[in-house]
Motif scaffolding. Structure first.
Motif, PDB file in Angstrom:
ATOM      1  N   SER A  29       3.284  -2.777  11.809  1.00 34.04           N
ATOM      2  CA  SER A  29       2.367  -3.106  10.710  1.00 34.04           C
ATOM      3  C   SER A  29       3.063  -2.929   9.365  1.00 34.04           C
ATOM      4  CB  SER A  29       1.119  -2.214  10.773  1.00 34.04           C
ATOM      5  OG  SER A  29       0.402  -2.413  11.969  1.00 34.04           O
ATOM      6  N   SER A  30       3.865  -1.869   9.259  1.00 35.36           N
ATOM      7  CA  SER A  30       4.574  -1.619   7.999  1.00 35.36           C
ATOM      8  C   SER A  30       5.615  -2.698   7.724  1.00 35.36           C
ATOM      9  CB  SER A  30       5.240  -0.239   8.035  1.00 35.36           C
ATOM     10  OG  SER A  30       6.281  -0.199   8.999  1.00 35.36           O
ATOM     11  N   ILE A  31       6.199  -3.270   8.808  1.00 39.86           N
ATOM     12  CA  ILE A  31       7.160  -4.364   8.630  1.00 39.86           C
ATOM     13  C   ILE A  31       6.457  -5.610   8.114  1.00 39.86           C
ATOM     14  CG2 ILE A  31       8.746  -5.917   9.855  1.00 39.86           C
ATOM     15  CD1 ILE A  31       9.354  -3.553  11.750  1.00 39.86           C
ATOM     16  N   LEU A  32       5.269  -5.891   8.624  1.00 37.27           N
ATOM     17  CA  LEU A  32       4.537  -7.101   8.238  1.00 37.27           C
ATOM     18  C   LEU A  32       4.131  -7.098   6.764  1.00 37.27           C
ATOM     19  CD1 LEU A  32       2.194  -7.714  11.310  1.00 37.27           C
ATOM     20  CD2 LEU A  32       4.125  -9.115  10.584  1.00 37.27           C
ATOM     21  N   ILE A  33       3.945  -5.938   6.186  1.00 38.60           N
ATOM     22  CA  ILE A  33       3.489  -5.889   4.790  1.00 38.60           C
ATOM     23  C   ILE A  33       4.638  -5.654   3.810  1.00 38.60           C
ATOM     24  CG2 ILE A  33       1.191  -5.118   5.478  1.00 38.60           C
ATOM     25  CD1 ILE A  33       1.900  -2.308   4.656  1.00 38.60           C
ATOM     26  N   ARG A  34       5.892  -5.745   4.332  1.00 44.21           N
ATOM     27  CA  ARG A  34       7.043  -5.620   3.436  1.00 44.21           C
ATOM     28  C   ARG A  34       7.247  -6.897   2.644  1.00 44.21           C
ATOM     29  NH1 ARG A  34      11.416  -3.029   7.465  1.00 44.21           N
ATOM     30  NH2 ARG A  34      11.967  -5.220   7.616  1.00 44.21           N
ATOM     31  N   ARG A  35       8.081  -6.821   1.622  1.00 46.65           N
ATOM     32  CA  ARG A  35       8.378  -7.980   0.783  1.00 46.65           C
ATOM     33  C   ARG A  35       9.409  -8.894   1.433  1.00 46.65           C
ATOM     34  NH1 ARG A  35       9.216 -12.003  -0.879  1.00 46.65           N
ATOM     35  NH2 ARG A  35       9.575 -12.826  -2.979  1.00 46.65           N
ATOM     36  N   SER A  36      10.445  -8.312   2.026  1.00 47.47           N
ATOM     37  CA  SER A  36      11.507  -9.118   2.631  1.00 47.47           C
ATOM     38  C   SER A  36      11.695  -8.724   4.088  1.00 47.47           C
ATOM     39  CB  SER A  36      12.827  -8.925   1.868  1.00 47.47           C
ATOM     40  OG  SER A  36      13.216  -7.567   1.879  1.00 47.47           O
ATOM     41  N   SER A  37      12.336  -9.648   4.859  1.00 47.95           N
ATOM     42  CA  SER A  37      12.538  -9.439   6.300  1.00 47.95           C
ATOM     43  C   SER A  37      11.250  -8.964   6.967  1.00 47.95           C
ATOM     44  CB  SER A  37      13.668  -8.426   6.549  1.00 47.95           C
ATOM     45  OG  SER A  37      14.888  -8.899   6.072  1.00 47.95           O
ATOM     46  N   ASN A  38      10.148  -9.616   6.579  1.00 42.72           N
ATOM     47  CA  ASN A  38       8.840  -9.177   7.061  1.00 42.72           C
ATOM     48  C   ASN A  38       8.340  -9.982   8.261  1.00 42.72           C
ATOM     49  OD1 ASN A  38       8.256 -11.569   5.790  1.00 42.72           O
ATOM     50  ND2 ASN A  38       7.056 -10.658   4.134  1.00 42.72           N
ATOM     51  N   ALA A  60      -6.769  -4.021  15.707  1.00 40.78           N
ATOM     52  CA  ALA A  60      -6.764  -3.011  14.648  1.00 40.78           C
ATOM     53  C   ALA A  60      -7.519  -3.467  13.403  1.00 40.78           C
ATOM     54  CB  ALA A  60      -5.328  -2.647  14.290  1.00 40.78           C
ATOM     55  N   LYS A  61      -7.673  -4.768  13.250  1.00 39.22           N
ATOM     56  CA  LYS A  61      -8.363  -5.283  12.058  1.00 39.22           C
ATOM     57  C   LYS A  61      -9.831  -4.879  12.026  1.00 39.22           C
ATOM     58  CE  LYS A  61      -7.308  -9.443  10.692  1.00 39.22           C
ATOM     59  NZ  LYS A  61      -7.051 -10.899  10.665  1.00 39.22           N
ATOM     60  N   ALA A  62     -10.389  -4.526  13.179  1.00 44.11           N
ATOM     61  CA  ALA A  62     -11.786  -4.090  13.235  1.00 44.11           C
ATOM     62  C   ALA A  62     -11.927  -2.602  12.969  1.00 44.11           C
ATOM     63  CB  ALA A  62     -12.378  -4.433  14.598  1.00 44.11           C
ATOM     64  N   ASN A  63     -10.791  -1.921  12.843  1.00 43.91           N
ATOM     65  CA  ASN A  63     -10.808  -0.475  12.610  1.00 43.91           C
ATOM     66  C   ASN A  63     -10.928  -0.195  11.118  1.00 43.91           C
ATOM     67  OD1 ASN A  63     -10.283   2.293  12.427  1.00 43.91           O
ATOM     68  ND2 ASN A  63      -8.803   2.228  14.101  1.00 43.91           N
ATOM     69  N   THR A  66      -7.780   0.911   9.204  1.00 44.20           N
ATOM     70  CA  THR A  66      -6.630   0.021   9.081  1.00 44.20           C
ATOM     71  C   THR A  66      -6.419  -0.370   7.623  1.00 44.20           C
ATOM     72  OG1 THR A  66      -7.015  -0.872  11.288  1.00 44.20           O
ATOM     73  CG2 THR A  66      -5.641  -2.177   9.816  1.00 44.20           C
ATOM     74  N   PRO A  67      -5.182  -0.289   7.111  1.00 42.09           N
ATOM     75  CA  PRO A  67      -4.918  -0.658   5.712  1.00 42.09           C
ATOM     76  C   PRO A  67      -5.346  -2.089   5.413  1.00 42.09           C
ATOM     77  CG  PRO A  67      -3.015   0.436   6.681  1.00 42.09           C
ATOM     78  CD  PRO A  67      -3.972   0.183   7.794  1.00 42.09           C
ATOM     79  N   PHE A  68      -5.855  -2.306   4.215  1.00 38.75           N
ATOM     80  CA  PHE A  68      -6.340  -3.629   3.828  1.00 38.75           C
ATOM     81  C   PHE A  68      -5.223  -4.659   3.884  1.00 38.75           C
ATOM     82  CE2 PHE A  68      -9.113  -6.633   1.963  1.00 38.75           C
ATOM     83  CZ  PHE A  68      -8.367  -7.382   1.072  1.00 38.75           C
ATOM     84  N   ASP A  69      -3.995  -4.244   3.587  1.00 39.53           N
ATOM     85  CA  ASP A  69      -2.860  -5.170   3.609  1.00 39.53           C
ATOM     86  C   ASP A  69      -2.664  -5.801   4.985  1.00 39.53           C
ATOM     87  OD1 ASP A  69      -2.170  -4.795   0.945  1.00 39.53           O
ATOM     88  OD2 ASP A  69      -1.034  -2.989   1.411  1.00 39.53           O
ATOM     89  N   LEU A  70      -3.065  -5.095   6.034  1.00 39.47           N
ATOM     90  CA  LEU A  70      -2.962  -5.646   7.384  1.00 39.47           C
ATOM     91  C   LEU A  70      -4.216  -6.436   7.750  1.00 39.47           C
ATOM     92  CD1 LEU A  70      -1.331  -5.860  10.002  1.00 39.47           C
ATOM     93  CD2 LEU A  70      -2.457  -3.770  10.779  1.00 39.47           C
TER      94      LEU A  70
END
Length: 709
Positions: A29-38, A60-63, A66-70
């Motif tokens: 999840s942290s990789i998906l919300i990065r700026r590069s190499s995401n 996880a989106k129903a949790n 879960t951070p809004f960015d995800l």
């Protein structure tokens, strides 16, 4: 059609829940919300659960935590089979461009391809090899993100599909779960298995399935990695258990056994009455269940027949309308059943009735099955029995107590390693510490460097550890370091860099440890390896980790490492030197050959052990052991071999050679005695009796005669 929205994809897995993978989910999840190499390249062995992990992103989106960015990420799964099903290159290309356009127009979209190797192969076969470049270009322009799932064995081919794969994608290696995480995953899936088989699963069965599939990794047919191996074993065990118990209920077998043991006549009669009642009730219940099966078959057959009649009537009416050149139905047709004729309406009503009866029958069937299974429970012993059938390992061996095995480890090792008692004790204690001690330390489970003359038990120690710690000598992986004498040998072990020949194959060592992360690894004659290889050994012995050529970290923490060396051979073979003097001189040569930082990695040199020369008394014990093996081998044929102690002593005195060590004399028996026995069996297959082996001191050979029973 070609893109499946995340919610729709999750809906196809109604019982989905992600357990034991919370840390992995957080990291991707942290990789998906990065700026590069995401964008992500998810790699892992077959059965490890990469697809289950990506599905966890949607769940996880129903949790609420879960951070809004995800949460704002819109996940789409590519239906690869549907996309390439036509085989029409132009059509496929147009559809793919539409997919890219839709993803680009959807903010925060993420495309997930479940089997990337299959996607690339299909694209190449249809003349659309540019698809991967199109995806990479879209990713580079931040149009959308991509998650590519790929199995370990296909990773290299995916990486070489485009030169900038490693730049655009972050490689995330999905490792096999262990400990509590593995237990949580298997326990969770076992609930679904219990529902499917309608049989409860005892926690001891779950624990045993995990234990066996973790210990015996080379057993066939159970999937490539955990947790799939344990889940597959439970599924197979449940299927076999159902099949066996539905023939004869365990209660009937239990009562039968009690009757056989009971001596009191009154109690015996009562048990026989119970047995008779159980047998009657069980047969009646099975008969009722069979009726529901028969009804199901008959009802479905009738339903198919009625459906065929409807199809025939519809075709007939269509032909009549064509003949009359009229598409307008009569009022009677319209009011009888929508646009159906009265005959078709009547048939459809019969089908609805049959469907209703089928549903009622299914409910009745399920109730009867639940009644039949209510006292059934898959236990540990059932799992052991199933695994024994799969692996060929005897059930009583699988049922051995692990704690008892550790307690008896030294004694068991001494049955195979003669004349090295202090070394056996040292190694056995190290194994016990690695298995029981809870102190978390970096490095492999144990690591040893064995020195000493040839044929004194160095390799045999590694084999014995594999046998008594992991249950099978197949758990031993041997590397002959004479094959790694060149400078490029490092690339053979961890894989060649991108662009070099052999990149796709990966590293021999890293691939092996990823496949077998537990076991004994023997590095034989390390002095023959190129010096650069020892830089790898430094990292393994220090950190217990190694990174392969594509950036995946390989864990050696459950590996037992044994290294052997011929350094100091001339001292060990010099009979004029005592064992202590030979050890001192060999240690000095060792210090002059290898860097201190390497030698110190062996537990501060405490795990550098010197095997002693074997005296004749030990060699005689080894020969007696070989004769015992022969007798055990031919016992079923009614044959035995007799060799008295004086013959053994004379034989060992004449033939023992320090250079060949203990290997030479068993080799002599295999070459000179066993062929005589085998030839006798071939010519006289029905003979039973005793072979008498007498040693002739003049000819230095055995004279063998046969005495029939």
């Amino acid at each position: 059609m070609y893109l499946i929205r995340g919610r729709e994809y999750l809906a196809k897995h109604p019982n989905y829940s992600l357990v034991g993978r919370e840390n992995d989910l957080e990291r991707i999840s942290s990789i998906l919300i990065r700026r590069s190499s995401n964008s992500l390249l998810l790699s892992g062995p077959n059965g490890v659960g990469t697809s289950w992990l990506t599905l966890g992103l949607q769940a996880a989106k129903a949790n609420i935590d879960t951070p809004f960015d995800l949460i704002v990420k819109k996940l789409f799964w590519l239906n690869t089979d549907a996309l390439f099903s036509s085989g029409d290159s132009a059509k496929i290309n147009n559809e793919f461009q539409n997919i890219l356009k839709k993803l680009t127009q959807t903010s925060e979209s993420v495309l997930i391809i479940s089997d990337t190797a299959n996607f690339l192969e299909a694209a190449n076969n249809t003349g659309n090899a540019h698809f991967i470049n199109a995806l990479n270009n879209a990713d580079k322009l931040d149009n959308f993100q991509v998650i590519l799932e790929v199995r370990d064995e296909k990773l290299s081919s995916v990486l070489k599909a485009s030169t900038n794969m490693s730049e655009l994608y972050t490689l995330y290696d999905v490792k096999e779960p262990t400990g509590d995480n593995l237990n949580a995953i298997v326990t969770n899936v076992s609930k679904q298995l219990a529902m499917y088989h309608k049989i409860n699963i005892d926690i001891s069965a779950i624990d045993e399935a995990i234990h066996l599939t973790s210990k015996y990794r080379d057993s066939l047919g159970l999937g490539g990695a955990q947790p799939q191996r344990a889940i597959s074993l439970l599924d197979r065990a449940l299927a076999s258990y159902r099949q066996f118990t539905h023939k004869q209920h365990p209660k009937i077998a239990e009562l039968t056994a009690l009757i056989a043991k009971t001596t009191d006549e009154t109690a015996r009669l009562e048990l026989q009455h119970q047995l008779k009642q159980w047998q009657q009730d069980w047969q009646e219940l099975k008969a009722e269940i069979s009726k529901t099966y028969q009804y199901q078959r008959d009802a479905e057959s009738l339903r198919f027949k009625l459906q065929d009649e409807i199809t025939a009537l519809q075709e007939e009416e269509k032909n009549n309308q064509t003949a009359e050149s009229s598409s307008i139905k009569t009022f009677a047709q319209l009011t009888a059943g929508g646009f159906d004729s009265p005959a078709i309406t009547e048939l459809k009503e019969k089908i609805r009735q049959i469907d209703s009866e089928i549903n009622q029958n299914n409910e009745r069937h399920n109730q009867l099955v639940m009644l039949a299974n209510k006292d059934l429970r898959l236990m540990r012993q059932n799992v052991i029995s199933e695994f024994s059938q799969i692996s060929g390992i005897a059930a009583n061996k699988l049922d051995e107590n692990e704690v008892e095995n550790l307690i008896n480890l030294e004694k068991n090792l001494l049955t195979r390693i003669y004349g090295q008692d202090s070394i056996v004790k040292h190694v056995a204690n190290a194994v016990k510490v690695s298995k029981v001690d809870t102190i978390d330390e970096a490095g492999p489970a144990i690591s040893y460097l064995f020195l000493g003359p040839s044929g004194v038990g160095k390799t045999e120690m590694a084999k014995a550890l594999a046998q008594y710690v992991y249950g099978d000598e197949k758990s031993l992986v041997r590397f002959d370091m004479s094959e790694y004498m060149e400078k490029h040998a490092v690339a053979k072990l961890i894989g060649a860099p991108p662009g070099y020949e052999g990149f796709e194959a990966g590293g021999i060592l890293t691939n092996s440890v990823r496949k077998r992360p537990v076991g004994v690894y023997l590095f034989d004659e390390i002095e023959k390896a190129h010096p650069d290889v020892f830089n790898i050994f430094l990292q393994i012995l220090s950190d217990g980790r190694l990174t392969d050529n594509v950036g995946r970290t390989v864990d050696f923490s459950d590996i037992m490492i044994i290294m052997t060396s011929n350094i100091g051979q001339q001292y060990y073979l010099n009979t004029e030197l005592s064992d202590d003097n030979a050890k001192e001189l060999a240690s000095s040569e060792l210090n002059n050959t290898y860097r201190s930082e390497l030698l110190n990695r062996f537990n501060g040199r405490e795990n550098i052990l010197h095997f002693k020369r074997l005296p004749l008394t030990v060699i005689e014990r080894i020969i007696r052991r070989e004769i015992t093996k022969l007798n055990q081998s031919y016992q079923a044929r009614g044959l035995s071999i007799e060799m008295n102690d004086s013959c053994i002593s004379a034989f060992c005195y004449d033939h023992y050679d320090l250079v060949r060590g203990a290997r030479g004399l068993p080799g002599y028996i295999k070459t000179n005695i066993r062929p005589i026995i085998v030839n006798h069996i071939l010519h006289h297959p029905n003979d039973t009796g005793r072979f008498n082996a007498l040693y002739n001191k003049d000819s230095h050979k055995f004279e063998i005669t046969f005495s029939p029973n």
